[in-house]
Write an enzyme that holds these catalytic residues in place. Structure first.
Site, mmCIF file in Angstrom:
data_model
loop_
_atom_site.group_PDB
_atom_site.id
_atom_site.type_symbol
_atom_site.label_atom_id
_atom_site.label_comp_id
_atom_site.label_asym_id
_atom_site.label_seq_id
_atom_site.Cartn_x
_atom_site.Cartn_y
_atom_site.Cartn_z
ATOM 1 C CB SER A 27 -1.059 -0.128 1.246
ATOM 2 O OG SER A 27 -1.969 0.906 1.018
ATOM 3 C CG ASP B 166 -7.237 -2.294 -3.164
ATOM 4 O OD1 ASP B 166 -7.821 -1.586 -2.403
ATOM 5 O OD2 ASP B 166 -5.952 -2.231 -3.255
ATOM 6 C CG HIS C 199 -5.973 -2.119 0.409
ATOM 7 N ND1 HIS C 199 -5.211 -1.738 -0.659
ATOM 8 C CD2 HIS C 199 -5.194 -1.946 1.666
ATOM 9 C CE1 HIS C 199 -4.229 -0.834 -0.291
ATOM 10 N NE2 HIS C 199 -4.310 -1.173 1.174
#
Length: 715
Positions: free
Chosen positions: A563, A649, A683
Site C-alpha cells: 500500500s 480494491d 485491498h
C-alpha cells in the site's frame, strides 16, 4: 528470477498499448500512456489483467515446488485447531475458535459466573455450554472472499449484529438475529459501511458510505422496522472526514466520531434515550483531534490540543459543547512520550504510549471524584514487555468491572502472548502464547535495534532479526521492509512465516522511517505532505546501516512494502535501482499523483491531509511529481520486481500497479517485472487463512529467488 533449473526462453510479458493523452496541470504537461487501464468497465482492461496473471503464473512456474514447500512449512508451525483466550462480557465468555481444514473462524461464547473474571484454561477445546454465535465458514458458503467487519452482541446479549462483505470492495450487508440460533431469521440492511453499535436492546446505529466509499451518514434502526424507515441522524458533508461509531465502556453513551487526518469532532447519544439527537462533545477546530471515553460523569479526552504528542483531560459531562472547554488536565503533555490510546478498566486509566520508538502500556489509578482530585495524576506504572525491539497493545476489555487488564505483547523473537494484569496486585499472568509447532527455539535467533543516520542527521530506528549462527560479516541476504505513512507504526511483531526466511540464512529488517508513528507526531510530520521524500532517503540510509553493521550483503537486499509502503519502495527504487536485488510491492500506491489529482476517486479528498492537494497547490504538485513512482521510472536497468493488485480494491485501484509494471517494462528491455492480480479480493488480499498462507508462501518464494536462494536447502 533465477533457479538452478535448466534455462528456458523467458515468456513474453503482456504489452498494453499506449494511448497517451497529455494533460496540463499548473502549466506542466504530463503524459500518462496507460491511463486507460483505470477503466474497469472496458473489457480490454480485464483481458489485460488476466493476461498479466497468466504471464506471472508461467514465469514463476519453476518456483511452484518451493512455494508449495513454504506453504507446508508455514502450515506446520500453526496450531490449526485453536481457541483464543475467553473474554468476560456480561454473563458470557466470548472467544474465537479455528478448526483444521476450515478457512475461517467460529465466534463462540459460553456461560460464566457473575464474578468469574479468571478465564478458563488456555486449551483449544470448546468450553462447557458453548454456543457458536457466528460461523464465518457458513457465511462464506464457497465464496472466494469473506470479510466480517463487525460482530457485536446487544446489551442484553440476546441478539447479534454483524457486517459481511463477499467481494472485497468494503461494501457490507448488516445482519441482525438472535445470537443463540445460527438459523434464526435475519434482518438485513444492504450497502452499509463497516461499523455498527447498539444503542439499547431494540435500537442500533450504523453508517453508510458515499460514492467514494467514505462513511458519511449515521442512521438509526429500530429492530423489526424496514430499513427504508431508518432515520439519518447525522451527515458529514466535509469530504475529508469519515464517520465511525463506538460505545463507551460504561454503556452510558454511543459516540459518533468524525475524523480527518488531523481534525476530529465527536457527538454523543445517551443510550437511555435512544430517540435523542446527537449532541456535540467538543466543537470542531481545524488541526485539533481527540478521542473520548466516559467514566463517572466525566468524559476523558485524549487530545492534541496544545499538545503535539497528546495529553489527557477530563471534561464534565454537563459541560459538553462548550468552547473553551471546562476541562481538567489529568496527564500533561510530554514531548518525549506520544500517547496513542486510552482505556478505562476498573477505575484505572490505561494509556498506550510510545517512547524512544518503543510502544508501552502505562496504568494510572483514577480518583473517585475527578472534580475534587489533585491533578495531574501521579505518574503511572509501566506494564512489563519483552526486551526491545518489541510491541504491546491493549486487548479486549469490554467489562468495566473486571479488575484485570487484558493486553498482548510480542517481539521479533517472542510469539504473540496474551496476558492479564491484576490491577490490584500489579502482577501479570500469561494466559496464552501463540503456539509455534515444530520445536521453535528463540535462542537460535538474534534480534537487535539499530539506528541509521539520515542525510539530515536524524537517527532512524531499525528492527532486525537473523539466525544466531549467521555471521555478521556482510554476506547475508536481506529482506528490508518499510511502510512510513499516516503516522502508522511498523511494529516488530513475531511472524512464524518469517522463520522460513531466517532458517535459510536471510536477515529480515524493519525500517521505521519517517512518515510512520514510531517516534510520535514529529516522526509523522517529518515525512508528511511536501516532506514526503524524506521517507525515501531514510530507507536508503537504513540499507547503508545494515551493510555497514555487517547484517546485510550490499548486493543482496530485497525491498518489500504494501500500500503506502509500496509507494515507499517504488520511489526508493527510482532513486537507486542499482542498490537492490529485487522489489516486492503489494497493492502499491505507485500512481499517487494521478490519484490525488482526481477528487472523484475513493479516498482522494480524505487523503489530502496526508499527501497534499496537487490539484490546488503548485508546490504540492511539484514535489509529488518529483517522487511519484509511476512518473519517475528511469530508462536504466532495474532489478526484478513483483507487484500485486486486487480487482476489488477500493483503496488502491489495481490499475496503479498495472500501469507501473508497463512503464517499468518499457523503460529498459532487461527489466523483468511481474504483476500478480487477485480477481476476487480487496485491498487486504485473500481473506481465508489457508489462502493467505499460500499467498505469503508465493511471495517468500519470489523473495528467495530475487536473493539467489530459490533452491536453498533447509538446515
Amino acid at each position: 528470477m533465477t533457479t538452478d533449473r535448466p534455462s528456458s526462453p523467458r515468456p513474453r510479458p503482456p504489452r498494453a498499448p499506449s494511448r497517451s493523452q497529455p494533460t496540463t496541470v499548473h502549466g506542466q504537461v504530463r503524459l500518462d500512456p496507460w491511463a486507460w487501464l483505470a477503466d474497469l468497465e472496458d473489457p480490454a482492461v480485464l483481458a489485460h489483467l488476466r493476461a498479466e496473471q497468466a504471464h506471472t503464473e508461467q514465469a514463476t512456474a519453476p518456483l511452484a515446488p518451493l512455494a508449495a514447500q513454504l506453504f507446508e512449512e508455514i502450515r506446520a508451525r500453526v496450531a490449526e485447531t485453536d481457541r483464543s483466550v475467553p473474554v468476560a462480557w456480561g454473563p458470557w465468555w466470548y472467544y474465537r475458535r479455528t478448526l483444521t481444514g476450515l478457512e475461517y473462524a467460529l465466534h463462540c461464547r459460553a456461560p460464566r459466573g457473575p464474578k468469574d473474571f479468571d478465564p478458563p484454561d488456555p486449551g483449544n477445546a470448546p468450553l462447557p455450554g458453548e454456543q457458536v454465535v457466528l460461523d464465518e465458514n457458513r457465511l462464506a458458503d464457497g465464496a472466494a472472499y469473506l470479510d466480517v467487519a463487525d460482530v457485536v452482541p446487544s446489551p442484553d446479549h440476546r441478539r447479534l449484529a454483524y457486517t459481511v462483505d463477499l467481494r472485497g470492495a468494503e461494501r457490507y450487508v448488516l445482519h441482525v438475529r438472535l445470537a443463540d440460533q445460527l438459523d434464526a431469521p435475519c434482518e438485513r440492511i444492504a450497502e452499509v459501511a463497516a461499523g455498527v453499535v447498539f444503542l439499547d436492546d431494540r435500537h442500533l446505529l450504523y453508517t453508510r458510505a458515499d460514492h467514494a466509499n467514505r462513511p458519511w451518514q449515521v442512521l438509526r434502526h429500530r429492530l423489526g422496522d424496514p430499513p427504508e424507515a431508518d432515520e439519518v441522524l447525522l451527515r458529514e458533508p466535509d469530504e475529508r472526514f469519515h464517520l465511525g461509531l463506538s460505545r463507551t465502556k460504561d454503556g452510558r453513551y454511543v459516540l459518533v466520531e468524525s475524523h480527518a487526518k488531523v481534525t476530529s469532532e465527536i457527538w454523543v447519544v445517551p443510550t437511555d434515550d435512544p430517540g435523542a439527537r446527537p449532541a456535540v462533545l467538543l466543537p470542531r477546530r481545524e488541526g485539533v483531534s481527540y478521542v473520548a471515553e466516559h467514566h463517572r460523569g466525566w468524559f476523558l479526552l485524549l487530545t492534541d490540543d496544545q499538545a503535539p504528542e497528546f495529553r489527557v483531560c477530563g471534561l464534565p459531562a454537563q459541560a459538553t459543547g462548550e468552547l473553551p472547554p471546562r476541562w481538567r488536565e489529568l496527564v500533561p503533555h510530554r514531548p518525549d512520550v506520544h500517547l496513542e490510546a486510552l482505556e478505562v478498566v476498573a477505575d484505572h486509566l490505561v494509556l498506550a504510549e510510545r517512547a524512544g520508538a518503543s510502544p508501552r502500556l502505562s496504568v494510572l489509578p483514577l480518583p473517585e471524584d475527578l472534580g475534587s482530585a489533585d491533578l495531574p495524576l501521579p505518574e503511572g506504572r509501566t506494564v512489563p514487555a519483552p526486551p526491545d525491539p518489541a510491541a504491546c497493545w491493549l486487548g479486549p476489555n469490554p467489562d468495566p468491572a473486571n479488575p484485570t487488564l487484558r493486553y498482548e505483547h510480542t517481539s521479533l523473537l517472542v510469539p504473540r502472548t496474551t496476558l492479564d494484569l491484576d490491577l490490584r496486585s500489579g502482577r501479570s499472568q500469561v494466559r496464552k502464547q501463540q503456539d509455534v509447532l515444530g520445536g521453535y527455539d528463540p535462542d537460535r535467533y538474534d534480534a537487535a535495534r539499530l539506528w541509521a543516520r539520515a542525510p539530515d542527521g536524524e537517527r532512524i530506528p531499525v528492527s532486525v532479526v537473523r539466525r544466531a549462527d549467521v555471521p555478521l560479516d556482510g554476506r547475508a541476504p536481506c529482506l528490508l521492509i518499510g511502510y512510513g505513512a499516516y503516522g502508522h507504526s511498523l511494529d516488530p511483531v513475531f511472524s512464524s512465516a518469517r522463520l522460513s526466511l531466517l532458517d535459510r540464512g536471510v536477515t529480515v529488517a524493519l525500517a521505521h522511517v519517517r512518515g510512520g508513528g514510531e517516534l510520535g507526531r514529529r516522526w509523522w510530520e517529518g515525512a508528511r505532505l511536501t516532506a514526503k521524500p524524506t521517507s525515501f532517503t531514510d530507507l536508503l540510509a537504513v540499507a547503508d546501516r545494515l551493510v555497514d553493521a555487517g547484517w546485510a550483503d550490499p548486493e543482496r537486499i530485497v525491498l518489500r512494502g504494501a500500500s503506502a509502503g509500496g509507494l515507499l519502495v517504488g520511489a526508493t527504487l527510482n532513486l537507486a535501482p542499482e542498490r537492490f536485488a529485487g522489489v516486492v510491492a503489494e497493492v502499491p500506491f505507485v500512481d499517487c499523483l494521478t490519484t490525488m489529482l482526481d477528487p472523484t476517486l475513493p479516498l482522494t479528498v480524505t487523503e489530502r491531509d496526508e499527501w497534499g492537494n496537487p490539484l490546488a497547490d503548485p508546490e504540492v504538485y511539484r514535489v509529488m511529481a518529483s517522487y511519484a513512482p509511476y512518473d519517475n521510472v528511469r530508462p536504466v536497468p532495474y532489478p526484478p520486481v513483483l507487484a500485486t493488485g486486487s480487482l476489488e480494491d477500493s483503496r488502491v485501484g489495481c490499475h496503479e500497479p498495472a500501469k507501473w509494471v508497463q512503464r517499468l517494462r518499457a523503460a529498459h528491455p532487461a527489466n523483468q517485472v511481474l504483476l500478480r492480480v487477485d480477481l476476487g479480493a480487496g485491498h487486504a488480499g485473500p481473506s481465508g487463512r489457508y489462502a493467505a498462507w499460500r499467498e505469503e508462501a508465493f511471495v517468500l518464494a519470489v523473495v528467495l529467488a530475487f536473493l539467489g536462494l530459490a533452491n536453498a536447502l533447509r538446515p
